[in-house]
Design a protein around this motif. Structure first.
Motif, PDB file in Angstrom:
ATOM      1  N   VAL A  26      57.337  43.972  24.135  1.00 47.77           N
ATOM      2  CA  VAL A  26      56.137  44.817  24.105  1.00 47.77           C
ATOM      3  C   VAL A  26      55.579  45.122  25.488  1.00 47.77           C
ATOM      4  O   VAL A  26      54.627  45.891  25.612  1.00 47.77           O
ATOM      5  CB  VAL A  26      55.029  44.158  23.249  1.00 47.77           C
ATOM      6  CG1 VAL A  26      55.498  43.974  21.810  1.00 47.77           C
ATOM      7  CG2 VAL A  26      54.592  42.816  23.842  1.00 47.77           C
ATOM      8  N   GLN A  27      56.132  44.546  26.537  1.00 50.05           N
ATOM      9  CA  GLN A  27      55.485  44.592  27.839  1.00 50.05           C
ATOM     10  C   GLN A  27      55.334  46.013  28.404  1.00 50.05           C
ATOM     11  O   GLN A  27      54.415  46.271  29.191  1.00 50.05           O
ATOM     12  CB  GLN A  27      56.212  43.708  28.845  1.00 50.05           C
ATOM     13  CG  GLN A  27      57.613  44.114  29.191  1.00 50.05           C
ATOM     14  CD  GLN A  27      58.284  43.079  30.102  1.00 50.05           C
ATOM     15  OE1 GLN A  27      57.871  41.913  30.179  1.00 50.05           O
ATOM     16  NE2 GLN A  27      59.318  43.506  30.804  1.00 50.05           N
ATOM     17  N   ALA A  28      56.193  46.938  28.006  1.00 48.58           N
ATOM     18  CA  ALA A  28      56.094  48.306  28.524  1.00 48.58           C
ATOM     19  C   ALA A  28      54.783  48.981  28.122  1.00 48.58           C
ATOM     20  O   ALA A  28      54.357  49.955  28.764  1.00 48.58           O
ATOM     21  CB  ALA A  28      57.278  49.136  28.045  1.00 48.58           C
ATOM     22  N   ALA A  29      54.127  48.470  27.096  1.00 49.77           N
ATOM     23  CA  ALA A  29      52.882  49.072  26.611  1.00 49.77           C
ATOM     24  C   ALA A  29      51.662  48.643  27.423  1.00 49.77           C
ATOM     25  O   ALA A  29      50.561  49.159  27.189  1.00 49.77           O
ATOM     26  CB  ALA A  29      52.666  48.719  25.140  1.00 49.77           C
ATOM     27  N   TYR A  30      51.853  47.728  28.390  1.00 48.77           N
ATOM     28  CA  TYR A  30      50.703  47.149  29.083  1.00 48.77           C
ATOM     29  C   TYR A  30      50.878  47.173  30.593  1.00 48.77           C
ATOM     30  O   TYR A  30      51.986  47.037  31.110  1.00 48.77           O
ATOM     31  CB  TYR A  30      50.475  45.714  28.598  1.00 48.77           C
ATOM     32  CG  TYR A  30      50.311  45.636  27.100  1.00 48.77           C
ATOM     33  CD1 TYR A  30      49.133  46.066  26.492  1.00 48.77           C
ATOM     34  CD2 TYR A  30      51.355  45.188  26.284  1.00 48.77           C
ATOM     35  CE1 TYR A  30      48.991  46.038  25.112  1.00 48.77           C
ATOM     36  CE2 TYR A  30      51.218  45.163  24.902  1.00 48.77           C
ATOM     37  CZ  TYR A  30      50.033  45.591  24.322  1.00 48.77           C
ATOM     38  OH  TYR A  30      49.886  45.580  22.969  1.00 48.77           O
ATOM     39  N   ASP A  31      49.739  47.320  31.285  1.00 45.38           N
ATOM     40  CA  ASP A  31      49.723  47.293  32.746  1.00 45.38           C
ATOM     41  C   ASP A  31      49.222  45.962  33.287  1.00 45.38           C
ATOM     42  O   ASP A  31      49.443  45.653  34.460  1.00 45.38           O
ATOM     43  CB  ASP A  31      48.819  48.411  33.283  1.00 45.38           C
ATOM     44  CG  ASP A  31      49.337  49.790  32.938  1.00 45.38           C
ATOM     45  OD1 ASP A  31      50.569  49.984  32.962  1.00 45.38           O
ATOM     46  OD2 ASP A  31      48.510  50.672  32.612  1.00 45.38           O
ATOM     47  N   ALA A  32      48.521  45.196  32.467  1.00 42.95           N
ATOM     48  CA  ALA A  32      47.962  43.924  32.932  1.00 42.95           C
ATOM     49  C   ALA A  32      47.885  42.932  31.790  1.00 42.95           C
ATOM     50  O   ALA A  32      47.708  43.310  30.626  1.00 42.95           O
ATOM     51  CB  ALA A  32      46.570  44.131  33.537  1.00 42.95           C
ATOM     52  N   LEU A  33      48.024  41.664  32.140  1.00 48.97           N
ATOM     53  CA  LEU A  33      47.838  40.561  31.200  1.00 48.97           C
ATOM     54  C   LEU A  33      46.632  39.743  31.630  1.00 48.97           C
ATOM     55  O   LEU A  33      46.430  39.481  32.818  1.00 48.97           O
ATOM     56  CB  LEU A  33      49.054  39.628  31.185  1.00 48.97           C
ATOM     57  CG  LEU A  33      50.429  40.162  30.825  1.00 48.97           C
ATOM     58  CD1 LEU A  33      51.437  39.013  30.860  1.00 48.97           C
ATOM     59  CD2 LEU A  33      50.419  40.820  29.461  1.00 48.97           C
ATOM     60  N   TYR A  34      45.823  39.327  30.652  1.00 50.94           N
ATOM     61  CA  TYR A  34      44.855  38.259  30.843  1.00 50.94           C
ATOM     62  C   TYR A  34      45.488  37.034  30.187  1.00 50.94           C
ATOM     63  O   TYR A  34      45.416  36.870  28.968  1.00 50.94           O
ATOM     64  CB  TYR A  34      43.525  38.569  30.161  1.00 50.94           C
ATOM     65  CG  TYR A  34      42.715  39.684  30.780  1.00 50.94           C
ATOM     66  CD1 TYR A  34      42.940  40.125  32.084  1.00 50.94           C
ATOM     67  CD2 TYR A  34      41.701  40.303  30.047  1.00 50.94           C
ATOM     68  CE1 TYR A  34      42.176  41.139  32.644  1.00 50.94           C
ATOM     69  CE2 TYR A  34      40.926  41.316  30.600  1.00 50.94           C
ATOM     70  CZ  TYR A  34      41.172  41.728  31.889  1.00 50.94           C
ATOM     71  OH  TYR A  34      40.412  42.740  32.430  1.00 50.94           O
ATOM     72  N   CYS A  35      46.126  36.193  30.962  1.00 47.24           N
ATOM     73  CA  CYS A  35      46.942  35.117  30.403  1.00 47.24           C
ATOM     74  C   CYS A  35      46.275  33.762  30.569  1.00 47.24           C
ATOM     75  O   CYS A  35      45.923  33.359  31.683  1.00 47.24           O
ATOM     76  CB  CYS A  35      48.318  35.103  31.069  1.00 47.24           C
ATOM     77  SG  CYS A  35      49.468  33.912  30.344  1.00 47.24           S
ATOM     78  N   ASP A  36      46.137  33.057  29.476  1.00 46.42           N
ATOM     79  CA  ASP A  36      45.606  31.705  29.472  1.00 46.42           C
ATOM     80  C   ASP A  36      46.599  30.750  30.142  1.00 46.42           C
ATOM     81  O   ASP A  36      47.793  31.057  30.267  1.00 46.42           O
ATOM     82  CB  ASP A  36      45.347  31.281  28.024  1.00 46.42           C
ATOM     83  CG  ASP A  36      44.651  29.941  27.919  1.00 46.42           C
ATOM     84  OD1 ASP A  36      43.756  29.669  28.739  1.00 46.42           O
ATOM     85  OD2 ASP A  36      45.008  29.161  27.020  1.00 46.42           O
ATOM     86  N   LEU A  37      46.104  29.583  30.553  1.00 45.70           N
ATOM     87  CA  LEU A  37      46.966  28.601  31.226  1.00 45.70           C
ATOM     88  C   LEU A  37      47.375  27.466  30.293  1.00 45.70           C
ATOM     89  O   LEU A  37      48.513  27.378  29.864  1.00 45.70           O
ATOM     90  CB  LEU A  37      46.253  28.052  32.469  1.00 45.70           C
ATOM     91  CG  LEU A  37      45.989  29.057  33.574  1.00 45.70           C
ATOM     92  CD1 LEU A  37      45.339  28.375  34.773  1.00 45.70           C
ATOM     93  CD2 LEU A  37      47.264  29.738  34.000  1.00 45.70           C
ATOM     94  N   TRP A  38      46.428  26.575  29.966  1.00 43.26           N
ATOM     95  CA  TRP A  38      46.747  25.404  29.152  1.00 43.26           C
ATOM     96  C   TRP A  38      47.259  25.846  27.786  1.00 43.26           C
ATOM     97  O   TRP A  38      46.630  26.653  27.105  1.00 43.26           O
ATOM     98  CB  TRP A  38      45.510  24.539  28.959  1.00 43.26           C
ATOM     99  CG  TRP A  38      45.084  23.790  30.177  1.00 43.26           C
ATOM    100  CD1 TRP A  38      44.713  24.316  31.376  1.00 43.26           C
ATOM    101  CD2 TRP A  38      44.964  22.378  30.322  1.00 43.26           C
ATOM    102  NE1 TRP A  38      44.364  23.329  32.242  1.00 43.26           N
ATOM    103  CE2 TRP A  38      44.506  22.125  31.630  1.00 43.26           C
ATOM    104  CE3 TRP A  38      45.188  21.306  29.465  1.00 43.26           C
ATOM    105  CZ2 TRP A  38      44.266  20.843  32.106  1.00 43.26           C
ATOM    106  CZ3 TRP A  38      44.947  20.014  29.930  1.00 43.26           C
ATOM    107  CH2 TRP A  38      44.497  19.789  31.230  1.00 43.26           C
ATOM    108  N   GLY A  39      48.421  25.344  27.403  1.00 39.67           N
ATOM    109  CA  GLY A  39      49.008  25.664  26.118  1.00 39.67           C
ATOM    110  C   GLY A  39      49.874  26.899  26.128  1.00 39.67           C
ATOM    111  O   GLY A  39      50.621  27.136  25.176  1.00 39.67           O
ATOM    112  N   CYS A  40      49.784  27.684  27.198  1.00 44.63           N
ATOM    113  CA  CYS A  40      50.582  28.914  27.306  1.00 44.63           C
ATOM    114  C   CYS A  40      51.541  28.842  28.490  1.00 44.63           C
ATOM    115  O   CYS A  40      52.737  29.060  28.332  1.00 44.63           O
ATOM    116  CB  CYS A  40      49.668  30.121  27.467  1.00 44.63           C
ATOM    117  SG  CYS A  40      48.639  30.431  26.021  1.00 44.63           S
ATOM    118  N   LEU A  41      50.996  28.547  29.670  1.00 46.11           N
ATOM    119  CA  LEU A  41      51.816  28.474  30.877  1.00 46.11           C
ATOM    120  C   LEU A  41      52.174  27.037  31.233  1.00 46.11           C
ATOM    121  O   LEU A  41      53.215  26.785  31.839  1.00 46.11           O
ATOM    122  CB  LEU A  41      51.076  29.140  32.044  1.00 46.11           C
ATOM    123  CG  LEU A  41      51.787  29.212  33.387  1.00 46.11           C
ATOM    124  CD1 LEU A  41      53.129  29.914  33.268  1.00 46.11           C
ATOM    125  CD2 LEU A  41      50.898  29.886  34.423  1.00 46.11           C
TER     126      LEU A  41
END
Length: 293
Positions: A11-26
């Motif tokens: 799905v990444q082509a649909a977006y220009d930016a991510l608001y990405c959480d850290l704990w539990g995700c990264l």
């Protein structure tokens, strides 16, 4: 209806930016997740911007240093925006007074000592004993590995009697530190609210952290339409609820805080269980994924 995907690349082509959480995700508080790192690197490689948006109660440079120590490569992200950053603005605005009691571990002292240039001329904030304080700045339990909110009931009763406001620097209730679940500042603030006190919140899902992220993103790379932003996280009432309130699409990482709800295969959430659970939450993410990858 929430669509389950197997990778961010779908799905990444649909977006220009991510608001990405850290704990539990990264990462899990101790080590990064290699697949998540690779996913963020891939998003950036196709021109996207990664804003690591965290409810950490410390200013962003301390979060970046922690990521460096963990071994998260710098090419996996563009900037860090923390709840601590947004909450500092509230503190220097005097929302809980100029003499404050710090409820939290000394490791969070940077919240008071790392003063952004924009607040260099603001009136000083003094950390004082509870009996001398106008308000409370809460960054979490003193000993997050052993204490619970109930350990602070007497302190909060005293604060309520004195009509103190509590500035909550991290609205998260719990996070998983390695294989141990620990309480955050949000759990203490929630108890204070239940007791009739007044807590002020600045991290996800509340607006101040998103307003700060938008300003910093625009200053660095220009305005990004909300429809071109994807909010990623495992907190249904922080990451996902906050993203929805901002008008962005959301990607719910099911293999985080609520992993046990969706079947034995963490990487492949059971669609029926997920649908039932989301219905009970009355929150509908745009997308869901077992783990960020």
């Amino acid at each position: 209806m929430t669509r389950i995907i197997s990778s961010l690349a779908e799905v990444q082509a649909a977006y220009d930016a991510l608001y990405c959480d850290l704990w539990g995700c990264l990462h899990n508080g101790r080590t990064p997740f290699p697949d998540a790192v690779a996913a963020l690197q891939g998003f950036r490689a196709q021109g996207g911007r990664v804003v690591l948006m965290t409810n950490a109660p410390r200013p962003n440079r301390f979060v970046a240093a922690q990521l460096d120590r963990m071994g998260v490569p710098r090419d996996a992200w563009d900037m860090v925006v923390s709840s601590g950053d947004a909450a500092q603005a509230g503190m220097f605005a005097g929302l809980v007074g100029r003499s404050v009691y710090h409820l939290g571990p000394e490791k969070d002292a940077g919240f008071f000592t790392d003063i952004p240039a924009e607040f260099a001329d603001a009136p000083a904030i003094a950390r004082v004993p509870l009996e001398e304080a106008e308000g409370i700045v809460c960054t979490g339990p003193f000993d997050e590995l052993t204490e619970t909110p109930e350990d602070y009931r007497a302190t909060l009763l005293y604060a309520k009697a004195k009509a103190m406001k509590l500035l909550c620097t991290n609205p998260d209730i719990v996070v998983d530190f390695g294989d141990k679940r620990i309480y955050c500042a949000g759990a203490l603030a929630a108890l204070y609210d239940e007791m009739g006190g007044t807590s002020l919140y600045f991290g996800k899902p509340h607006a101040p952290i998103y307003e700060l992220a938008r300003r910093r993103l625009a200053a660095a790379w220009g305005e990004v339409e909300p429809s071109r932003v994807l909010a990623v996280g495992d907190g249904i009432r922080t990451d996902i609820l906050g993203g929805l309130a901002e008008g962005t699409d959301t990607l719910f990482v099911t293999g985080g805080l609520a992993a046990e709800e969706f079947g034995p295969e963490i990487d492949s959430p059971d669609p029926a269980r997920l649908a039932d659970w989301l219905s009970a939450q009355e929150i509908t993410p745009t997308l869901a994924i077992g783990r960020l990858r």
